[in-house]
Design a protein around this motif. Structure first.
Motif, PDB file in Angstrom:
ATOM      1  N   GLY A  91       0.814  -1.211   0.000  1.00  0.00           N
ATOM      2  CA  GLY A  91       0.000   0.000   0.000  1.00  0.00           C
ATOM      3  C   GLY A  91       0.851   1.266   0.000  1.00  0.00           C
ATOM      4  N   ARG A  92       1.967   1.236   0.701  1.00  0.00           N
ATOM      5  CA  ARG A  92       2.850   2.401   0.744  1.00  0.00           C
ATOM      6  C   ARG A  92       3.482   2.644  -0.620  1.00  0.00           C
ATOM      7  N   ILE A  93       3.925   1.579  -1.264  1.00  0.00           N
ATOM      8  CA  ILE A  93       4.519   1.723  -2.601  1.00  0.00           C
ATOM      9  C   ILE A  93       3.487   2.271  -3.573  1.00  0.00           C
ATOM     10  N   ALA A  94       2.268   1.718  -3.536  1.00  0.00           N
ATOM     11  CA  ALA A  94       1.208   2.187  -4.425  1.00  0.00           C
ATOM     12  C   ALA A  94       0.878   3.650  -4.159  1.00  0.00           C
ATOM     13  N   ASN A  95       0.860   4.038  -2.893  1.00  0.00           N
ATOM     14  CA  ASN A  95       0.584   5.434  -2.543  1.00  0.00           C
ATOM     15  C   ASN A  95       1.660   6.355  -3.107  1.00  0.00           C
ATOM     16  N   HIS A  96       2.908   5.922  -3.060  1.00  0.00           N
ATOM     17  CA  HIS A  96       3.998   6.728  -3.610  1.00  0.00           C
ATOM     18  C   HIS A  96       3.830   6.909  -5.118  1.00  0.00           C
ATOM     19  N   VAL A  97       3.476   5.849  -5.808  1.00  0.00           N
ATOM     20  CA  VAL A  97       3.295   5.938  -7.258  1.00  0.00           C
ATOM     21  C   VAL A  97       2.156   6.898  -7.603  1.00  0.00           C
ATOM     22  N   MET A  98       1.052   6.801  -6.880  1.00  0.00           N
ATOM     23  CA  MET A  98      -0.106   7.627  -7.186  1.00  0.00           C
ATOM     24  C   MET A  98       0.128   9.097  -6.833  1.00  0.00           C
ATOM     25  N   GLN A  99       0.729   9.364  -5.683  1.00  0.00           N
ATOM     26  CA  GLN A  99       0.886  10.759  -5.274  1.00  0.00           C
ATOM     27  C   GLN A  99       2.011  11.451  -6.035  1.00  0.00           C
ATOM     28  N   ALA A 100       2.933  10.702  -6.620  1.00  0.00           N
ATOM     29  CA  ALA A 100       3.996  11.325  -7.414  1.00  0.00           C
ATOM     30  C   ALA A 100       3.416  12.058  -8.611  1.00  0.00           C
ATOM     31  N   GLY A 101       2.364  11.490  -9.225  1.00  0.00           N
ATOM     32  CA  GLY A 101       1.757  12.114 -10.397  1.00  0.00           C
ATOM     33  C   GLY A 101       1.205  13.488 -10.077  1.00  0.00           C
ATOM     34  N   SER A 102       0.374  13.579  -9.047  1.00  0.00           N
ATOM     35  CA  SER A 102      -0.210  14.869  -8.684  1.00  0.00           C
ATOM     36  C   SER A 102       0.854  15.819  -8.151  1.00  0.00           C
ATOM     37  N   GLY A 103       1.869  15.288  -7.460  1.00  0.00           N
ATOM     38  CA  GLY A 103       2.927  16.150  -6.938  1.00  0.00           C
ATOM     39  C   GLY A 103       3.726  16.826  -8.038  1.00  0.00           C
ATOM     40  N   VAL A 104       4.138  16.064  -9.041  1.00  0.00           N
ATOM     41  CA  VAL A 104       4.894  16.634 -10.167  1.00  0.00           C
ATOM     42  C   VAL A 104       4.032  17.628 -10.927  1.00  0.00           C
ATOM     43  N   ARG A 105       2.788  17.255 -11.201  1.00  0.00           N
ATOM     44  CA  ARG A 105       1.884  18.130 -11.963  1.00  0.00           C
ATOM     45  C   ARG A 105       1.653  19.449 -11.241  1.00  0.00           C
ATOM     46  N   GLU A 106       1.279  19.382  -9.958  1.00  0.00           N
ATOM     47  CA  GLU A 106       0.937  20.596  -9.225  1.00  0.00           C
ATOM     48  C   GLU A 106       2.151  21.486  -9.014  1.00  0.00           C
TER      49      GLU A 106
END
Length: 615
Positions: free
Chosen positions: A139-154
């Motif tokens: 779950g932690r790895i998946a959370n990192h993958v998902m939040q990286a997208g919004s972090g880079v974009r924003e």
């Protein structure tokens, strides 16, 4: 036009060579570079937008000056070019620029870049070694993958729309004020220096707090997912209250981290409000004093006040954006811990696909100890499995049986020696081709949370329905599959099995796994406690299928239930990472060694005399 912008980025494009880099700026550029022309367009449009926004207060000042200085009778005759220019800017140019800014940002960059970052991060992470996933929460790895997208974009978009915007706007506003009286620009310059100082002092602290808060949130997500994934264990051991405490403590840590982050936010907001109040009071006072002294006209006063108010309003927005930038930078930094890692198990340069002719397997003086040279699990082991031979691995728990199989599959690299398949070193061939040549059935079978059909067909791409049903029948799974029904009403082969196959019994999961292997029909077969989850009747039925499945294949079988290994051509007994005995079932029993001891225990060695039991 919107559809055109939406297709400028391929959101599932193959990633650039090498994977996401570890440096923060390099990590951002890795993804942003794939949309650099859109960002260049957004930069130009953003600069135009700042200039247009600056023109509005200027127009207000000019309008006041014209109205106070021009006779009413000749107002439109003398000032119509100015009025026409104002109308074109306000009614045409400003809406057009703002539309282009929103279109490029929202349609060209936002969604596609978000998806691209997540996709390429996932593409890299899923190619990590097995050990990578075993050492962290899924779950932690998946959370990192998902939040990286919004972090880079924003981070990228907020930098373009706020930081650069206020720079362009500030330069234009300062220029307008200096054109009227250079002293009017001094408060803006002082304010800007203090504003930058405030950002420099507090925002980096905010980034660290945001990074900590993000790490705490990821930890909570990982622990919650871990509990949900193992919910049967939680309930079997009646540990719900303990799980509550375990998660509650983590959530309290997360809450404390977020409160620490918001304390800095509050301090920043208070100081910025004081700074803005001082700016407005100073500029307003100077404008009135200069007007009274006749140094500026009333139009200048009407211009500088809304210009200052816009700067103040914008400063709060920009500050919030900058805080968001650093929060997202902290999130991205935390995510990089999982994403920006070199692949631990890569194919060797020039690796070729494995070519299997007969399926001979050679373990040549293999030593391996999971990095512990002083505690090797496999010790200078040599073993040859001839093409088409069926070999059973026997030994106590910890003897190295599963480790030997994992080395063959190249989940780990040997520390000494070599493993060869038909003369080809497994470290010199591609991992995909190696594992395509080997079918594996394990005791701890986990299925994908997909349909029965998808799980069985996972064994062979392009298999048809007839092949699917034949494999299920050979695995004795065709009797229970038609009876399955999931919560959404899907039945039979379309029924979904739940996460890791939890909706099926252990025996049902095992039969689905065996059907998948039957469908795959690889030349090398590994059976790691393949029938341990089956009852005796089903095991006896499947033994016939396994016999047919093993025909013509090289087989390595591991089983603690030694009766299942009697059909093997040869048994290899391991102890302490070494081969201590080899032979057939009957021959090893006659020797009276370790195998005979293990057999005796399973054949009645654990039986206790009634009087002993009473005692």
């Amino acid at each position: 036009m919107l559809r055109y912008l939406e297709t400028r980025i391929d959101p599932v494009a193959n990633p650039p060579h090498g994977g996401p880099p570890a440096g923060l700026l390099a990590f951002f550029w890795y993804f942003i570079a794939q949309a650099k022309w859109l960002f260049a367009a957004l930069f130009v449009v953003g600069m135009l937008a700042a200039v247009v926004e600056t023109a509005i207060p200027y127009f207000i000042g000019r309008l006041v000056a014209i109205l106070t200085e021009t006779p009413r009778e000749t107002l439109f005759a003398s000032a119509w070019p100015t009025f026409a220019t104002m109308l074109v800017v306000v009614l045409v140019l400003r809406p057009l620029v703002l539309f282009l800014q929103r279109a490029i940002s929202n349609h060209g960059i936002s969604g596609p870049l978000n998806t691209l970052t997540r996709w390429q991060s996932h593409h890299h992470v899923i190619r990590q070694s097995l050990g990578f996933f075993q050492n962290d929460f899924a779950g932690r790895i998946a959370n990192h993958v998902m939040q990286a997208g919004s972090g880079v974009r924003e981070t990228a978009l907020a930098t373009m729309r706020s930081v650069l915007h206020i720079l362009f706007y500030g330069v234009a506003a300062t220029g307008l004020m200096m054109a009227q009286d250079w002293r009017l620009a001094l408060p803006i310059l002082v304010w800007f220096l203090l504003y930058v100082t405030l950002l420099t002092a507090l925002v980096p602290r905010l980034r660290e707090k945001a990074r900590t808060a993000s790490a705490k949130r990821s930890a909570v997500t990982g622990k919650v997912v871990d509990g949900y994934t193992n919910i049967q264990t939680v309930k079997l051991f009646a540990r719900t209250a303990d799980e509550d405490r375990y998660i509650r403590d983590s959530m309290m840590e997360m809450n404390s981290a977020f409160l620490a982050q918001h304390r800095i936010n509050t301090l920043f907001t208070v100081l910025l409000n004081l700074l803005n109040a001082a700016l407005l009071a100073t500029v307003g006072t100077l404008a009135v004093v200069f007007w009274q002294a006749g140094r500026v006209d009333i139009g200048t006063v009407a211009m500088v006040l809304p210009l200052t108010i816009q700067i103040i309003s914008m400063s709060g927005w920009v500050a919030a954006e900058i805080q968001g930038i650093f929060e997202n930078v902290g999130v991205v930094q935390e995510s990089m811990g999982s994403i920006a890692r070199p692949l631990a198990m890569q194919d060797a340069p020039g690796a070729r696909p494995l070519a299997v002719a007969g399926g001979e397997i050679v373990f040549d003086h293999v030593t391996f100890g999971y990095g512990r040279a002083d505690l090797p699990v496999i010790r200078d082991l040599s073993l040859t499995v001839r093409p088409g031979e069926k070999v059973g691995l026997v030994g106590r728990s910890g003897a190295g049986k599963s480790t030997l199989v994992n080395l063959l599959l190249r989940f780990h690299d040997v520390e000494k020696g070599a493993i060869r398949v038909d003369g080809q070193d497994v470290q010199a061939v591609t991992q995909e081709s190696l594992r395509q040549a080997i079918s594996v059935v394990t005791q701890d079978t986990s299925l994908l949370h997909r349909s029965i059909r998808d799980n069985i067909m996972y064994g062979k791409a392009g298999a048809d329905e007839a092949m699917l049903e034949a494999a299920a029948a050979r695995a004795h799974a065709d009797a229970f599959i038609p009876l399955l029904k999931d919560i959404n009403g899907r039945t039979g082969y379309d029924a979904h099995v739940g996460e890791r196959g939890v909706k099926l019994s252990g025996g049902q999961r095992q039969r689905i796994a065996i059907a998948r292997v039957i469908l795959r029909d690889a030349p090398i077969l590994i059976l790691d406690e393949a029938t341990a989850a089956l009852d005796s009747e089903v095991e006896a039925a499947i033994q016939d299928s396994l016999g047919a499945l093993m025909a013509g294949k090289t087989v390595i079988a591991i089983a603690h239930r030694l009766s299942t290994l009697q059909i093997m051509d040869r048994l290899v007994v391991l102890d302490g990472g070494r081969i201590v005995e080899e032979g057939t079932h009957e021959g090893l029993l006659a020797k009276g060694g370790l195998y005979a001891q293990l057999w005796a225990r399973q054949s009645g060695g654990f039986l206790v005399e009634p009087r002993q039991a009473a005692e």
